[in-house]
Enzyme design. Structure first.
Site, PDB file in Angstrom:
ATOM      1  N   LYS A  53       0.828  -1.203   0.000  1.00 22.97           N
ATOM      2  CA  LYS A  53       0.000   0.000   0.000  1.00 22.97           C
ATOM      3  C   LYS A  53       0.868   1.262   0.000  1.00 22.97           C
ATOM      4  O   LYS A  53       0.583   2.217  -0.728  1.00 22.97           O
ATOM      5  CB  LYS A  53      -0.942  -0.018   1.222  1.00 22.97           C
ATOM      6  N   GLN A  97      -3.876  -1.365  10.195  1.00 18.86           N
ATOM      7  CA  GLN A  97      -3.968  -2.632   9.443  1.00 18.86           C
ATOM      8  C   GLN A  97      -4.533  -3.723  10.355  1.00 18.86           C
ATOM      9  O   GLN A  97      -4.010  -3.983  11.435  1.00 18.86           O
ATOM     10  CB  GLN A  97      -2.585  -3.020   8.909  1.00 18.86           C
ATOM     11  N   ASP A 120     -10.450   3.302   5.469  1.00 19.82           N
ATOM     12  CA  ASP A 120     -11.167   2.118   4.957  1.00 19.82           C
ATOM     13  C   ASP A 120     -12.681   2.220   5.135  1.00 19.82           C
ATOM     14  O   ASP A 120     -13.393   1.222   4.955  1.00 19.82           O
ATOM     15  CB  ASP A 120     -10.618   0.837   5.607  1.00 19.82           C
TER      16      ASP A 120
END
Ligand code: NAP
Length: 293
Positions: A53, A97, A120
């Site tokens: 990412k 994460q 997210d």
């Protein structure tokens, strides 16, 4: 006839080029989009996902920093870091994460994020907005990537019957909401299957599009779909491969024989995965754009 494979890597690279253009336009206005990624512990998967990412960020001109915390980190310590990043103007998006170590309540960490910096789209404000059909904020990356993959391969879900196997807050349910919204990428008739569904084949056999997000290899076989169905496989599963140095290989939730019956299928690698990364970049740049409006 064998199914055509959907090239998620190529479509994701198209999106990344669009993101790079949007980033350059923002930089011209004096704003560099910034992503803060947080890894807690030594989970090899998390480390490699975040590395992918942040590399994609660099390629698109997005500033990123990875915060590495030890496995023993407490929830209070992690929440304190999230709050510091909330207040740090260099960052427009935060990605803790997942999964986080057991002693940390993931929801508490997600709730501590400024919803405007939620990379997210998992903060309750953003999930609530998604449910209301408001699509201007952060949308969960993997579901958004699946919808984008369908749209960009000429498989608009509008008017179709889509069966989603899996009901997690990360993938299955936000995807079902997106697909059923009265909006571009939506307007589908959606069925959600899960472990309490007595026979998922009854549903998948009726689907124009099947999205697998169960996290179990071979959950979908060729007898379970109708000829010409489109299969999007989100699942990532390790299966034994004694001949490989690693001892395993990665497969999806759909068995390989599905390709004999479906019209289009995502491959095990280079399907949905690159789309998740691309949509993270999209969310980061959109957050930066909103910050200057
Ligand atoms: N490629 C990517 O970018 C990406 C991103 C995210 C996730 N993933 C992968 O996608 C998969 C799903 O992720 P997740 O986070 O949603 O997983 P999760 O939280 O474990 O959820 C799995 C869902 O599938 C359902 N399920 C499991 N086995 C099933 C079966 N045999 N029949 C029907 N439903 C079944 C579960 O039902 P219950 O609710 O009843 O338990 C649950 O709702 C995993 O393999 C994950 O690694 C890939």
């Amino acid at each position: 006839m064998a199914a055509q494979l959907i090239d998620g890597t190529a479509i994701a690279s198209e999106i990344r080029a669009e993101v790079a253009r949007d980033t350059a336009a923002l930089k011209a206005k004096g704003v560099t989009p910034g992503l803060a990624a947080i890894i807690v512990g030594d989970n090899a998967g998390s480390i490699s996902y975040v590395a992918m990412k942040t590399a994609a960020c660099a390629e698109a001109g997005i500033f990123s920093e990875t915060f590495r915390l030890p496995e023993s980190t407490t929830q209070e310590e992690l929440v304190a870091l999230v709050r510091r990043i909330n207040a740090d103007a260099r960052f427009h998006a935060i990605l803790p994460q997942l999964p986080l170590p057991k002693q940390i309540d993931e929801l508490a960490v997600i709730d501590a994020m400024d919803p405007a910096k939620d990379a997210d789209g998992l903060h309750p404000n953003n999930l609530g907005r998604l449910l209301r059909g408001e699509l201007a904020g952060a949308i969960p990356c993997t579901p958004n990537g699946v919808v984008e993959l369908l749209l960009r391969t000429g498989n608009d879900p509008s008017g179709k019957h889509v069966v989603v196997v899996g009901r997690s807050t990360l993938v299955g349910r936000p995807l079902a909401v997106l697909l059923s919204n009265k909006a571009k990428g939506g307007n589908a008739t959606v069925t959600i299957c899960h472990t309490a569904t007595p026979d998922i084949a009854v549903h998948t056999r009726q689907a124009d599009i099947v999205v697998m997000a169960a996290g179990r290899a071979n959950t979908l076989t060729k007898e379970m779909i109708r000829p010409g169905a489109v299969v999007i496989d989100v699942g990532v599963n390790r299966v034994d491969a004694p001949n490989r140095p690693s001892g395993y290989r990665l497969v999806g939730d759909a068995s390989i024989d599905v390709r004999e019956v479906a019209s289009r299928v995502t491959p095990y690698t280079g399907g949905v995965g690159p789309m998740t990364v691309a949509m993270l970049l999209v969310n980061t740049v959109k957050a930066a754009e909103r910050s200057v409006r």
